[in-house]
Design a protein around this motif. Structure first.
Motif, PDB file in Angstrom:
ATOM      1  N   ILE B 264      -9.126   9.385  12.068  1.00  0.00           N
ATOM      2  CA  ILE B 264      -9.574   9.011  13.408  1.00  0.00           C
ATOM      3  C   ILE B 264      -8.466   8.342  14.213  1.00  0.00           C
ATOM      4  O   ILE B 264      -8.503   8.327  15.446  1.00  0.00           O
ATOM      5  CB  ILE B 264     -10.851   8.129  13.324  1.00  0.00           C
ATOM      6  CG1 ILE B 264     -11.590   8.121  14.674  1.00  0.00           C
ATOM      7  CG2 ILE B 264     -10.552   6.726  12.849  1.00  0.00           C
ATOM      8  CD1 ILE B 264     -12.057   9.479  15.132  1.00  0.00           C
ATOM      9  N   ILE B 282     -12.701   3.598  17.901  1.00  0.00           N
ATOM     10  CA  ILE B 282     -12.536   4.163  19.248  1.00  0.00           C
ATOM     11  C   ILE B 282     -12.906   3.143  20.331  1.00  0.00           C
ATOM     12  O   ILE B 282     -13.852   2.385  20.184  1.00  0.00           O
ATOM     13  CB  ILE B 282     -13.479   5.387  19.406  1.00  0.00           C
ATOM     14  CG1 ILE B 282     -13.283   6.394  18.283  1.00  0.00           C
ATOM     15  CG2 ILE B 282     -13.337   6.018  20.784  1.00  0.00           C
ATOM     16  CD1 ILE B 282     -12.038   7.192  18.337  1.00  0.00           C
ATOM     17  N   SER B 435     -15.354   9.236   9.960  1.00  0.00           N
ATOM     18  CA  SER B 435     -15.943   8.603  11.144  1.00  0.00           C
ATOM     19  C   SER B 435     -15.478   7.155  11.274  1.00  0.00           C
ATOM     20  O   SER B 435     -15.359   6.443  10.281  1.00  0.00           O
ATOM     21  CB  SER B 435     -17.467   8.624  11.012  1.00  0.00           C
ATOM     22  OG  SER B 435     -18.058   7.759  11.974  1.00  0.00           O
ATOM     23  N   CYS B 436     -15.229   6.716  12.508  1.00  0.00           N
ATOM     24  CA  CYS B 436     -14.813   5.314  12.684  1.00  0.00           C
ATOM     25  C   CYS B 436     -16.007   4.382  12.548  1.00  0.00           C
ATOM     26  O   CYS B 436     -15.860   3.179  12.407  1.00  0.00           O
ATOM     27  CB  CYS B 436     -14.116   5.117  14.027  1.00  0.00           C
ATOM     28  SG  CYS B 436     -15.208   4.768  15.421  1.00  0.00           S
ATOM     29  N   GLY B 437     -17.212   4.948  12.627  1.00  0.00           N
ATOM     30  CA  GLY B 437     -18.408   4.161  12.374  1.00  0.00           C
ATOM     31  C   GLY B 437     -19.043   3.526  13.586  1.00  0.00           C
ATOM     32  O   GLY B 437     -20.055   2.841  13.477  1.00  0.00           O
ATOM     33  N   LYS B 438     -18.462   3.768  14.754  1.00  0.00           N
ATOM     34  CA  LYS B 438     -18.972   3.072  15.925  1.00  0.00           C
ATOM     35  C   LYS B 438     -20.326   3.589  16.394  1.00  0.00           C
ATOM     36  O   LYS B 438     -21.167   2.815  16.819  1.00  0.00           O
ATOM     37  CB  LYS B 438     -17.945   3.185  17.053  1.00  0.00           C
ATOM     38  CG  LYS B 438     -18.277   2.357  18.270  1.00  0.00           C
ATOM     39  CD  LYS B 438     -17.029   2.197  19.127  1.00  0.00           C
ATOM     40  CE  LYS B 438     -17.294   1.377  20.353  1.00  0.00           C
ATOM     41  NZ  LYS B 438     -16.108   0.556  20.698  1.00  0.00           N
ATOM     42  N   CYS B 439     -20.515   4.914  16.329  1.00  0.00           N
ATOM     43  CA  CYS B 439     -21.820   5.393  16.811  1.00  0.00           C
ATOM     44  C   CYS B 439     -22.656   6.101  15.755  1.00  0.00           C
ATOM     45  O   CYS B 439     -22.141   6.807  14.896  1.00  0.00           O
ATOM     46  CB  CYS B 439     -21.694   6.234  18.076  1.00  0.00           C
ATOM     47  SG  CYS B 439     -20.229   7.202  18.261  1.00  0.00           S
ATOM     48  N   CYS B 442     -22.696  10.052  14.815  1.00  0.00           N
ATOM     49  CA  CYS B 442     -21.560  10.504  14.024  1.00  0.00           C
ATOM     50  C   CYS B 442     -21.597   9.912  12.622  1.00  0.00           C
ATOM     51  O   CYS B 442     -21.480  10.610  11.628  1.00  0.00           O
ATOM     52  CB  CYS B 442     -20.275  10.117  14.755  1.00  0.00           C
ATOM     53  SG  CYS B 442     -18.759  10.274  13.819  1.00  0.00           S
ATOM     54  N   SER B 480     -22.353  11.357  20.711  1.00  0.00           N
ATOM     55  CA  SER B 480     -21.163  10.763  20.109  1.00  0.00           C
ATOM     56  C   SER B 480     -20.187  10.318  21.180  1.00  0.00           C
ATOM     57  O   SER B 480     -20.032  10.958  22.212  1.00  0.00           O
ATOM     58  CB  SER B 480     -20.479  11.765  19.178  1.00  0.00           C
ATOM     59  OG  SER B 480     -21.333  12.102  18.115  1.00  0.00           O
ATOM     60  N   LEU B 481     -19.520   9.227  20.887  1.00  0.00           N
ATOM     61  CA  LEU B 481     -18.585   8.675  21.858  1.00  0.00           C
ATOM     62  C   LEU B 481     -17.302   9.497  21.942  1.00  0.00           C
ATOM     63  O   LEU B 481     -16.709   9.636  22.999  1.00  0.00           O
ATOM     64  CB  LEU B 481     -18.265   7.229  21.444  1.00  0.00           C
ATOM     65  CG  LEU B 481     -17.424   6.384  22.375  1.00  0.00           C
ATOM     66  CD1 LEU B 481     -18.041   6.326  23.769  1.00  0.00           C
ATOM     67  CD2 LEU B 481     -17.281   4.977  21.808  1.00  0.00           C
ATOM     68  N   CYS B 482     -16.847  10.034  20.824  1.00  0.00           N
ATOM     69  CA  CYS B 482     -15.602  10.793  20.868  1.00  0.00           C
ATOM     70  C   CYS B 482     -15.789  12.147  20.205  1.00  0.00           C
ATOM     71  O   CYS B 482     -16.853  12.477  19.707  1.00  0.00           O
ATOM     72  CB  CYS B 482     -14.461  10.012  20.214  1.00  0.00           C
ATOM     73  SG  CYS B 482     -14.358  10.196  18.428  1.00  0.00           S
ATOM     74  N   MET B 484     -14.794  13.296  17.433  1.00  0.00           N
ATOM     75  CA  MET B 484     -15.024  13.391  15.989  1.00  0.00           C
ATOM     76  C   MET B 484     -16.474  13.788  15.733  1.00  0.00           C
ATOM     77  O   MET B 484     -16.743  14.824  15.142  1.00  0.00           O
ATOM     78  CB  MET B 484     -14.725  12.044  15.322  1.00  0.00           C
ATOM     79  CG  MET B 484     -14.980  12.026  13.830  1.00  0.00           C
ATOM     80  SD  MET B 484     -13.568  12.615  12.894  1.00  0.00           S
ATOM     81  CE  MET B 484     -14.336  13.743  11.769  1.00  0.00           C
ATOM     82  N   GLY B 485     -17.402  12.985  16.202  1.00  0.00           N
ATOM     83  CA  GLY B 485     -18.806  13.337  16.065  1.00  0.00           C
ATOM     84  C   GLY B 485     -19.197  14.440  17.030  1.00  0.00           C
ATOM     85  O   GLY B 485     -20.045  15.282  16.733  1.00  0.00           O
TER      86      GLY B 485
END
Ligand SMILES: Cc1cc2nc3c(=O)[nH]c(=O)nc-3n(C[C@H](O)[C@H](O)[C@H](O)COP(=O)(O)O)c2cc1C
Ligand code: SF4
Ligand code: FES
Lengths: 156, 524
Positions: B264, B282, B435-439, B442, B480-482, B484-485
């Protein structure tokens, strides 16, 4: 392998000192520490937090976010197999299964004799010559299970 | 008499024995050995080149046990041998390409500043320094250069935003995270011609008024890190970096930062967080990095190949670059042929070449010799395409219209033994790991995605679960915010769409529903 607390403190201070002038230096510092200690010992976190004036949670959060930072010592040799798509297309999954069963360990584990730590990686940028496997520092292309066994045997 | 022999130091070449070959050849006192980058014909590595009056004669792929025989026939004079390929720059594979960004890769000694200048290096920076900042940016804009990191955003517009932002401190950050499977062009440029990247970043710094720069390189690329660090040191020594660059008054300091194994961190805001010493989570945009980037300062974030194209654009002019390509995809793209392919490597050519041409003409079909069945273009978030789509031209818009993406130009080939349901499952698994885990869509959606696909593979409520998978893909795309998801559904959906039969196979013989359930539980 138990680490002496004085050693840990010395290594952490040395790494912090070496990156005194870098902006946002936590990653380079952690890389330095891991290079010297072999992993990020749990006792590193509070010392580092204090040195850098960060909370322990901040430091812990960073250590655990990145796949590279280990929480335990690795074996004598680290074998890292690429599991990304290009390597899959030339048999990386099959290679992985064979290696796992020969070594008797899963990804992230070390053989009981402490000889080999097995890890998964997603891409070494050697995607035209897969399957790609890194043994210690050295990258190998077009790897198969027998050759890998040979490399490991030669490295003993 | 000394004979100059080239043996690549590129890590792909080394992975198949180039160091051993180089050591064996260097033992001969007549040899002057140069470790060049790779020409990009990776299936011919280790490719040894001997300088003769006829040009550079290639031999490859050379195995350690071939070296003795090569000396025996007199390869230092370019003698005939089973591995002799002839003059390397006349090989059709190479000669038919348009090498612009990769013009020097494999040709020069990557760590020779003299070689660099002798092959046209620094002409772009000299030119830029004779122009105003606005003129430099206008040139980059007119060239039509779009970001090579995947999103294809116009580089000139990004630079203009940073130039117009008022701040005493600005940064240029090079995104060298290159985490996509099937992509290795950034790595090869950094290892094979690092000064091009340094020059491109310096031009960028001049154009926007930045004084500091970072190259964020993934830790999986130790050779690139080492070559870049040496090149930066050499550049400082020659006055190409630091204070008063080339006597122009320009100050620009450059350093390499090494990532720590997180895909990520290739996303630009996540990379900035990582450069700041934080977790690579992100940031929501806006504000965009051009205005609020590294440590909150205006920052250029560009891919290695975007920055690496800039010196040539300045040196040869915007028009020369824009003359290549189709539609709004201008210039050349460095395509990377990977996976199950006979002739894998780097093909730099104008946009518009078809996918089939890349795979069959350049790539020579599959390495296994079996029929090609699927191709994934643009990394792990890119679509899987069937052979019936091989007429697609490589062009950002044409790919988008086909529900696919060009991305970073990576082409990964699979033969007919591929199981596309497994590939779809892997896309979800990869997202779950990286996943960065923020959302939630994702972070959790990808885990659920793996489970649903496992059920489909096991034959449990197949049609309902396919509907559920579709719904999950919608949710991930929308929520998803970015990318990736947001883009993980692309490989998944393309696999379902183009290869439905793989999602409808009977469970493997002897693999009962009970076992399937158990393996599902175990995987939880
Ligand atoms: C999940 C994800 C991974 C990415 N990885 C990379 C990467 O490895 N390298 C890269 O240059 N851009 C990557 N990007 C794109 C960057 O966010 C950004 O668009 C790019 O670096 C901008 O540079 P460019 O305009 O020169 O392409 C990634 C984006 C996403 C969403
Ligand atoms: S989509 Fe995934 S990687 Fe992107 S911000 Fe959300 S959780 Fe992070
Ligand atoms: S996919 Fe394995 S090295 Fe790139």
């Amino acid at each position: 392998m138990a680490l002496l607390q004085e050693n840990v403190e010395e290594v952490v201070r040395g790494a912090v000192e070496a990156h005194r002038d870098d902006r946002g230096a936590l990653l380079p510092i952690l890389h330095d520490i891991q290079e010297k200690l072999g992993y990020i010992d749990a006792t590193v976190v509070p010392i580092l937090a204090k040195e850098l004036n960060l909370s322990r949670a901040d430091v812990h959060g960073v250590v655990t976010f990145y796949h590279d930072f280990r929480k335990n010592p690795a074996g004598a040799t680290t074998v890292r197999i690429c599991r990304a798509e290009a390597c899959q297309s030339v048999g990386a999954e099959r290679l992985t299964e064979l290696v796992k069963s020969r070594l008797g360990v899963d990804f992230g584990q070390t053989t009981p004799d402490g000889g080999v730590t097995l890890e998964q990686v997603f891409c070494f940028g050697n995607c035209a010559l897969g399957p790609a496997v890194q043994v210690g520092e050295k990258l190998y292309g077009r790897m198969d299970a027998d050759r890998l066994a040979g490399v490991l045997e030669a490295g003993r | 008499m000394t004979v100059t022999v080239y043996v690549p130091r590129d890590s792909a070449a080394k992975s198949v024995g180039a160091d051993e070959i180089a050591a064996a050849i260097a033992e001969d006192p007549r040899v002057r050995l140069i470790r060049n980058g790779s020409r990009g014909m990776l299936w011919l590595e280790p490719l040894v080149e001997v300088v003769t009056p006829e040009g550079r004669i290639g031999y490859g792929p050379v195995a350690p046990e071939d070296v003795e025989g090569l000396f025996a026939v007199g390869f230092l004079d370019g003698a005939d041998h089973r591995l002799r390929l002839g003059p390397v720059d006349q090989l059709e594979w190479l000669a038919s390409q348009t090498r612009v960004t990769f013009a020097r890769v494999g040709v020069v000694d990557p760590l020779s500043t003299e070689d660099y200048v002798a092959h046209g290096g620094m002409a772009g920076l000299h030119k830029a320094l004779s122009m105003t900042q606005e003129e430099v940016i206008a040139e980059v804009t007119e060239s039509g250069l779009r970001g090579r990191g995947g999103a294809g955003f116009p580089t000139g517009i990004k630079w203009k935003t940073v130039l117009d932002a008022q701040s005493p401190l600005k940064f240029v950050c090079c995104n060298a995270d290159e985490g996509d499977s099937g992509t290795f062009a950034d790595r090869m440029l950094m290892e094979g011609d690092p000064f091009t990247l340094i020059e491109g970043m310096t031009i960028a710094a001049y154009a926007v008024g930045a004084t500091e720069g970072y190259i964020y390189v993934r830790s999986e690329y130790p050779d690139a890190v080492s070559v870049l660090r040496q090149a930066i040191e050499l550049a400082y020594a020659r006055g190409w970096l630091g204070d008063d660059i080339l006597g122009s008054g320009l100050t620009f300091d450059l350093a390499v930062r090494v990532g720590a194994g997180a895909y990520i961190c290739g996303e630009e805001t996540s990379m900035l967080e990582s450069l700041e010493g934080k977790r690579g989570v992100i940031r929501a945009k806006p504000p965009i990095p051009a205005l609020h980037g590294l440590f909150g300062k205006p920052t250029i974030v560009n891919n290695v190949l975007s920055l690496g194209s800039v010196p040539m654009i300045l040196a040869d002019g915007a028009k020369a670059f824009a003359a290549y390509g189709v539609g709004r995809s201008r210039g050349t793209q460095v395509f990377q042929l990977a996976g199950n392919i006979a002739r894998g490597g780097i093909v730099e050519t104008a946009f518009g070449v078809t996918l089939g041409d890349l795979v069959n003409h350049y790539g020579g079909g599959s390495r296994s010799g079996r029929p090609v069945r699927a191709v994934q273009v643009g990394g792990p978030l890119g679509a899987y395409l069937p052979v019936s789509q091989f007429d697609l031209p490589m062009d950002y818009e044409a790919f988008a219209a086909a529900g696919a993406m060009v991305g970073h130009g990576g082409v990964v080939v699979f033969d007919d033994t591929v199981d596309m349901a497994k590939q779809a499952r892997f896309a979800m698994e990869f997202c779950a790991v990286e996943s960065c885990g923020k959302c939630t869509p994702c972070r959790i959606g990808s885990v659920r995605g793996v489970e649903v696909i496992d059920k489909i593979i096991a034959g449990r409520n197949r049609s309902e679960n396919l509907v559920l998978l579709d719904d999950l893909c919608d949710l991930m795309t929308d929520g998803s915010l970015c990318a990736m998801g947001g883009l993980t559904p692309m490989p998944v959906r393309s696999a379902v769409k183009h290869f439905p039969e793989d999602f409808n196979k009977l469970p493997t013989e002897g693999f009962s529903i009970l076992e399937a359930t158990q393996s599902l539980e175990a995987g939880r």
